[in-house]
Write a protein that holds these residues in place. Sequence first.
Motif, PDB file in Angstrom:
ATOM      1  N   GLY A 190       0.572  -1.415  -0.017  1.00  0.00           N
ATOM      2  CA  GLY A 190      -0.045   0.024  -0.176  1.00  0.00           C
ATOM      3  C   GLY A 190       0.869   1.254   0.061  1.00  0.00           C
ATOM      4  O   GLY A 190       2.096   1.506   0.426  1.00  0.00           O
ATOM      5  N   THR A 196      -6.147  -2.269   5.500  1.00  0.00           N
ATOM      6  CA  THR A 196      -5.616  -0.844   5.418  1.00  0.00           C
ATOM      7  C   THR A 196      -6.039  -0.273   6.545  1.00  0.00           C
ATOM      8  O   THR A 196      -7.045  -0.419   7.360  1.00  0.00           O
ATOM      9  N   HIS A 206      -1.265  -2.528   6.066  1.00  0.00           N
ATOM     10  CA  HIS A 206      -1.022  -1.282   5.940  1.00  0.00           C
ATOM     11  C   HIS A 206      -1.652  -0.715   7.153  1.00  0.00           C
ATOM     12  O   HIS A 206      -2.719   0.467   7.145  1.00  0.00           O
TER      13      HIS A 206
END
Length: 457
Positions: free
Chosen positions: A44, A136, A177
């Motif tokens: 990412g 994420t 991430h």
Amino acid sequence: METIKIVHTNDLHSHFENFPKITRFIKKSRKESDADQFYLFDIGDAMDRAHPLTEATDGAANIEWMNQQKYDAVTIGNNEGLGNSHEQLDHLYDQANFPVILGNLYEPDNQLASFAQPYLIKQTTKGTRIGIIGFTAPYILTYPLLNWDIRLIQNELPSMLSKLKQEKCDVIVLLSHLGVSMDRLIAKQHPEIDVILGSHTHHLFEKGEVDNGVLLCAAGKYGQNVGTVDLVLDDDHQVTAKSAYTTPTSQLKAKKEDQSWIKLQTEKGNEILASEKVAQIPYTLSTDIEAKHPFITEALKATQEYADADVAVLSSGLFLTDLKEGIVTKKNLHEALPHAIHVMQTTLTGENVWRLIMEMEKNRAYLRRHLQKGMGFRGKIFGELVYRGITIDSKRNVYLNGKQLEMKKEYKIALLDHYLFVPFFPTIEIVGENKIMYPDFIRNVLAKYLQKKYPLR
């Protein structure tokens, strides 16, 4: 026995200057690997709109480069997730030849983001089943502003691991991430994960880090390092040894043609941006706040109007170049304001406006030359705080548009989300009613303002 090699990148942030070396490293690693299986992952923030080619192509140029590397899977970072509008992110991976693994970003209708899949299972030539999951950083305040439903890891990870168990996975790899602190917490709570490939906080584990039997890996930032993981498995497909190391790209051999390729990427982006004319200004807008026509004065008007606010505050360090008299293009605005920063409308009572202005005055001298990094900022120093509609007398009374503050009255101030995230103005976060105005960055807000005020002739 079986051996698996993983090469991983993270937080490249469109640092194209390192891409030629990374390309050759990946090719060489793949070609020279004596492992039974080779995989390539990105964790990412591969793109960053601070680079003109990324800005000009909405990240398509980054995806094109990643396609050439033949990634096996990627996850997204906040630069992909929050640096694009909902529609832009929806189509960012249209041409990708790799899957996006992302288990915590949903549409409001409870469907996983259309460009993503929750997990991926890779089977090696020797029959080992590798489960790959990705998450994420869950910015719960900002993703909803782009009409996304972002979900917390503690709510999503257990069920994902349960699915991989049902799928009879022998090895589990997490594309994270999420940052180093969360990676360590996950390792503590979920020792069934074999490898966590980390990112987001730009941390570097030169030789990996083993926490609770989980191998944590991270390759720093900007493509300054590339990560490698080696796994050894027994005949029952169980991991018996695992190790990690990073290779600094500065130690990799440069080639004569690298600089011309790097330069070309910038030129291509600038050419596209320069072709898009925005406005025609009658005089140069200067980064010097004492000049006849300071850039910051127009920006203050633009942000105040955009936020429908009573007053506005900006900092001079945001403005990296003058806007020259004549035609203004998207290239000019991108060079001047490359930041991933949004306008924010903050509502405060008069007494809290007073407190915020006192915080600003207290920190003014320090911030004037403060080297600012991160939080969307792509410049060098924070700079001078400049007010529009705010004055202070010698007795520390604050006036908005010439009228003394009424302590119980509510006021709207045009600020930037950057000021919410830096630690200098706690009043904004503690008592501010903050409305971050997505998806436009400050340069887009200014573009619309200039287009209207100084139309092309």
